[in-house]
Design an enzyme around this catalytic site. Structure first.
Site, PDB file in Angstrom:
ATOM      1  N   ASP A   1      53.609 -15.626 -40.215  1.00  0.00           N
ATOM      2  CA  ASP A   1      52.491 -14.780 -40.640  1.00  0.00           C
ATOM      3  C   ASP A   1      51.151 -15.479 -40.412  1.00  0.00           C
ATOM      4  OD1 ASP A   1      54.414 -13.014 -41.384  1.00  0.00           O
ATOM      5  OD2 ASP A   1      54.032 -13.123 -43.540  1.00  0.00           O
TER       6      ASP A   1
ATOM      7  N   GLU B   1      58.367 -15.743 -39.341  1.00  0.00           N
ATOM      8  CA  GLU B   1      58.508 -16.147 -40.738  1.00  0.00           C
ATOM      9  C   GLU B   1      59.756 -15.561 -41.377  1.00  0.00           C
ATOM     10  OE1 GLU B   1      54.917 -16.491 -42.755  1.00  0.00           O
ATOM     11  OE2 GLU B   1      55.648 -15.801 -44.697  1.00  0.00           O
TER      12      GLU B   1
ATOM     13  N   TYR C   1      57.298  -3.532 -45.252  1.00  0.00           N
ATOM     14  CA  TYR C   1      57.305  -4.819 -45.945  1.00  0.00           C
ATOM     15  C   TYR C   1      56.603  -4.739 -47.312  1.00  0.00           C
ATOM     16  CZ  TYR C   1      56.539  -9.756 -46.746  1.00  0.00           C
ATOM     17  OH  TYR C   1      56.519 -10.992 -47.297  1.00  0.00           O
TER      18      TYR C   1
END
Length: 610
Positions: free
Chosen positions: A110, A7, A320
């Site tokens: 994801d 992604e 993240y």
DNA sequence: GCAAGGTC
């Protein structure tokens, strides 16, 4: 060549590392018989109305119901208007070339609805026909990645997930584009009056709170207060009773046996109650919670915090950031002692870090089942250099929260003293017996609970103390506070139902409005439309926002529940229910709301377009 | 000109 598509670049790099692929190419990494490439989130979007021939905003186009939706390359805003994002076009070309050469395609976006959609839109846009396999992992550790690759699923296993994602996407387009044009046209086409499944209920929350506050009539009430003395230590107590009428309060006020009225010890201690209270450490940060903290402590907007986090992430200083989880798995937990150890010489947090190396760590934030696509935000351990003060502040919040989360609980002693003197009074006190996690920042407590963190003298039941002063206090009831970015973000997590309990809020987060990654942009959209504005730290509606709210407030599009209803149906589609049935309902709803809005005409025209 | 979703 096997092609793996992630992604985002960071995930592709991580996967390549596990495989030992190291050759960096333009837009992908190669090695060991694999190419690891990536998207940047959604590269494609549903084409805008003009691509179906709906040129200009016209009543006769509505409702716009494309038979088959088209995809177009993500646009970027420039001074000459919107153009195709060149970096996206370039990456799509790279992906196309790789897909053409592929012997096998492995989807590593994801593990969720949007991740599936990101890949499928690319796949269908490129008209790729090759079969693909799906990597489905919920943890990014080497072991989890290897296990995932040993256990790839057939791509078709996720067709129903794609269906639900696709429905979400097209439904938002149908309702949003049509309602927006309908309302704008009804108001005379002088300005954009946007509406949407997420932005409109958000606007409604801000407006209804504002109106409630504006119309709030404060009510006066009266309370009695006394100041007592125990061997030189003074403390205050308040009457249990509130009085609507001053005269009623006055009667009991006159009965208070204070020193100046000739009573040397007129306060009788009826009861003393002491009990310990344990406060567990806060959970690690997710995006929403750090946006809230940064707004409360520093006044940063949700959008500012997000972009600071993004740059810290790009600098490899933090994990993240767009995560909705406040937990980590056991694998990540295994790396925590090292992260803490690195902080032992930290000027501000060194002492806390030092302490944590000597005790077992609190595992409240460790729960693999509550980690979804991404775990809670953590520092990576990479040393930060020369950060701007804003970045440093956010970085420190993440570091401090890590130390707090693994720290001991805070133990307080709550004391309640009941005093009798004409009527009954209560003194509350809180003493911290063991600071635990609160020692990390030593912040003053959130004072919104009305909890006084003062210590009370040791007194005994049945003893009598002098009352040095008494007062009849006039108070007034207060309205609910206006929304600010912090309280709005919190409210969006639970669709406006404000829930104090962290765990319960988490359980309900699936029924929230928007997603962690999009909430900052929702607020910015409402500001861009001039529906709301920032005033000090509050978010308040403009006249335009209020006018729009008045028109739509009773319609489904303004209710947070609409999202809940959609989510329920989308989940059914994911488990195999009919897609066409839901689409028919959405089409019908699109027709209804379009007709209604086109008919609202004049009522909005003057108010919303000034 | 417009949705909501993802990310650099």
């Amino acid at each position: 060549m096997k092609i793996v598509i992630a992604e985002k670049p960071s995930v592709a790099r991580e996967l390549a590392k596990v495989f030992g692929a190291t050759t960096k190419k333009d837009g992908y990494i190669e090695g060991k018989g694999y190419s690891f490439t990536w998207a940047f989130g959604h590269l494609l979007q549903l084409a805008p109305p003009q691509e179906y021939g709906f040129i200009g905003w016209r009543r006769q186009h509505l409702p716009m119901l494309p038979k088959k939706f088209k995809l177009s390359v993500r646009k970027v805003k420039t001074k000459d208007g919107f153009i195709e994002d060149p970096s996206v076009r370039k990456q799509l070309d790279i992906i196309k070339k790789l897909f053409d050469e592929a012997t096998e395609i492995i989807v590593a976006t994801d593990a969720g609805r949007e991740g599936e959609l990101i890949f499928r839109y690319i796949y269908y846009y490129l008209k790729c026909k090759k079969p693909f396999k799906r990597l489905w992992i919920s943890s990014q550790t080497d072991e989890a990645i290897k296990e995932g690759f040993r256990n790839l699923k057939p791509g078709t296993d996720y067709d129903t997930l794609f269906n639900s994602a696709h429905c979400r996407s097209e439904s938002d387009w149908l309702v949003g584009m049509n309602a927006t044009q309908a309302l704008s046209i009804a108001a005379g086409n002088r300005t954009v009056l946007s509406l949407g499944r997420v932005q409109t209920p958000t606007l409604a929350m801000i407006c209804s709170r504002f109106i409630e506050t504006k119309n709030f009539v404060p009510k006066l009430f009266y309370q009695l207060s006394i100041l007592l003395d125990k061997d030189g230590q003074q403390f205050k107590a308040l009457s249990i009773a509130n009085f609507d009428k001053k005269e009623d309060a006055q009667v009991l006020f006159d009965k208070i046996q204070d020193v100046s009225a000739g009573f040397p010890t007129g306060g009788l201690i009826k009861d003393v109650e002491s009990k310990p209270r344990k406060e567990p450490p806060p959970l690690l940060h997710d995006l929403s919670s750090i946006q809230q903290e940064a707004n409360k402590k520093k006044g940063y907007t949700a959008d500012q915090t997000l972009s600071i986090l993004q740059s810290l992430y790009e600098g490899k200083l933090i994990s993240y950031p767009r995560t909705g989880s406040r937990y980590i798995g056991d694998d990540v937990f295994a790396g925590i002692p090292k992260l803490i150890d690195q902080l032992r010489n930290h000027p501000e947090f060194g002492k806390s870090a030092e302490f944590l190396t000597t005790v077992p760590l609190n595992k409240r934030s460790v729960n693999a089942k509550k980690v979804t696509d991404h775990h809670a935000i953590l520092p990576t351990g990479e040393p930060p250099y020369h950060l701007s003060s804003e970045k440093q502040a956010i970085y420190d919040m993440i570091v401090a929260r890590m130390l707090e989360a693994f720290h001991k609980e805070c133990v307080k002693e709550l004391t309640k003293i009941t005093i009798e003197s004409g009527s009954t009074f209560i003194a509350n006190g809180t003493v911290i017996r063991s600071a635990g996690w609160r020692s990390v920042l030593n912040d003053p407590e959130d004072d919104n609970k009305g909890e006084e963190s003062l210590s009370l003298p040791k007194v005994k039941k049945e003893e009598s103390l002098p009352i040095l002063e008494k007062a009849l206090v006039e108070k007034q009831t207060k309205p609910k506070p206006l929304y600010n970015e912090a309280s709005l973000l919190k409210a969006l997590e639970t669709s406006g139902k404000e829930i104090e309990d962290e765990e319960l809020r988490y359980a309900m987060k699936d029924s929230g409005l928007g997603t962690p990654a999009t909430r900052a942009s929702i607020i910015e959209t409402l500001i861009t439309r001039e529906y709301i504005k920032r005033e000090k730290r509050n978010l308040i509606p403009t006249d335009k926002g209020l006018a729009v709210y008045e028109v739509v407030k009773d319609q489904a599009i303004a209710q947070a529940e609409l999202t809940g209803q959609w989510e329920k149906r989308l989940e059914e589609i994911r488990s195999g229910a009919s897609v066409s049935e839901f689409k028919e309902e959405i089409t019908a709803y699109t027709r209804t709301i379009t007709t209604q809005l086109l008919g609202c005409g004049v009522s909005i025209a003057e108010k919303a377009t000034v």
